[in-house]
Design an enzyme around this catalytic site. Sequence first.
Site, short mmCIF file in Angstrom:
data_model
loop_
_atom_site.label_atom_id
_atom_site.label_comp_id
_atom_site.label_asym_id
_atom_site.label_seq_id
_atom_site.Cartn_x
_atom_site.Cartn_y
_atom_site.Cartn_z
N LEU A 62 0.86 -1.18 0.00
CA LEU A 62 0.00 0.00 0.00
C LEU A 62 0.90 1.23 0.00
O LEU A 62 1.99 1.20 0.59
CB LEU A 62 -0.89 0.05 1.25
CG LEU A 62 -2.08 -0.91 1.37
CD1 LEU A 62 -2.78 -0.68 2.71
CD2 LEU A 62 -3.05 -0.72 0.23
N ASP A 63 0.46 2.30 -0.63
CA ASP A 63 1.19 3.56 -0.55
C ASP A 63 1.30 3.99 0.91
O ASP A 63 0.43 3.69 1.74
CB ASP A 63 0.45 4.66 -1.31
CG ASP A 63 0.58 4.52 -2.81
OD1 ASP A 63 1.40 3.70 -3.26
OD2 ASP A 63 -0.13 5.24 -3.53
N ARG A 64 2.34 4.74 1.21
CA ARG A 64 2.52 5.27 2.57
C ARG A 64 1.26 6.02 3.03
O ARG A 64 0.82 5.88 4.18
CB ARG A 64 3.72 6.22 2.59
CG ARG A 64 3.93 6.89 3.95
CD ARG A 64 4.78 8.14 3.80
NE ARG A 64 6.11 7.84 3.33
CZ ARG A 64 7.16 7.65 4.14
NH1 ARG A 64 7.01 7.72 5.45
NH2 ARG A 64 8.35 7.39 3.64
N HIS B 50 0.47 3.88 -7.78
CA HIS B 50 -0.37 5.08 -7.75
C HIS B 50 -1.53 5.01 -8.74
O HIS B 50 -2.07 6.04 -9.15
CB HIS B 50 0.47 6.34 -8.04
CG HIS B 50 1.48 6.65 -6.99
ND1 HIS B 50 2.40 7.68 -7.09
CD2 HIS B 50 1.74 6.05 -5.79
CE1 HIS B 50 3.17 7.70 -6.02
NE2 HIS B 50 2.80 6.72 -5.22
#
Length: 330
Positions: A141-143, A244
């Site tokens: 997962l993105d930060r 993204h």
Amino acid sequence: MSAVEQRAVTADEADIRLDRWFKRHFPALGHGRLQKLLRTGQVRIDGKRAQANARLAEGQTIRIPPLPDSDDAKPTPAAARRPEDAEELRGMILHEDDALIALNKPAGLAVQGGSKTRRHIDGMLVSLAPKGERYRLVHRLDRDTSGLLVVAKTVSAAAKLSKAFQRHDVQKLYWALVAGLPPLEHGIIDKALAKAPSGGRRDQELVQADIDGAQKAVTRYRTIARAGKLSAWLALQPLSGRTHQLRVHCALMECPILGDPKYGGPKAVPAGAPGSLMLHARELDLPHPDGGRLTLEAPLPDTMRAGFAWIGFEPDSSLPGARLADFEQL
């Protein structure tokens, strides 16, 4: 080692690659050394020559020759075990069994490390696993994205879960609050994506659509609720897993995710809005490593609840479009 050794593959090691088995048991043995041992037949599986990418099965016997000191690998220092990391991770656990753990990751905590990232889930996991064991990430997962993150507790579970993600046998659903409205109540965004050159600085990398090297990226979306023409609550189902992807696809529809100035510009950060990225990994449906399927759901964190309150939405999961099951009807 100064003599030939025969080792049996355990149930926990089934279905992993031979080179990864060696990396686990002999971390100082470099890739080049292993390849030479395989080419010359010194490493064998059940008495037969093998390739580095051979998948292992429980009960197979691996022949290990006397191993010289490696000259092309440096041992990696072990991550420190910190009780506070284990306590924090336990507070994120939504589901745990013998094969896996499902976490509700907060926004702002990185999943893996980098040149400027010292604290991350991958490093914290050493404090949660029993001594001598290692828990493994099977997706990312993105930060700045909150929500469901699955961690495998065994090598076998990691291999099976990783395969499931790679062959798109895992159904994912995200909730997003966006600035503006999508063109339709529901639809599909099919725009290939790739990272654009950034002069070597990762913090300046941008993902763009339809550029050289772009790979297919597909997202399904549904509008759950709208606040006039200013904002909407969307459910997003990625059918691919590009970096993204959801952020870029929403921006391409001219309704960027709130809190995402990187892809949405000033429109994504209106005055008074909460500063966090309003993107949450809400639901997962995946094949369990031990059989059957497992459905997981992550409650909203305070950061997302603040966004819902700011817009004036009630995060009611019974609304049409808010569940993975709703996408089966499209």
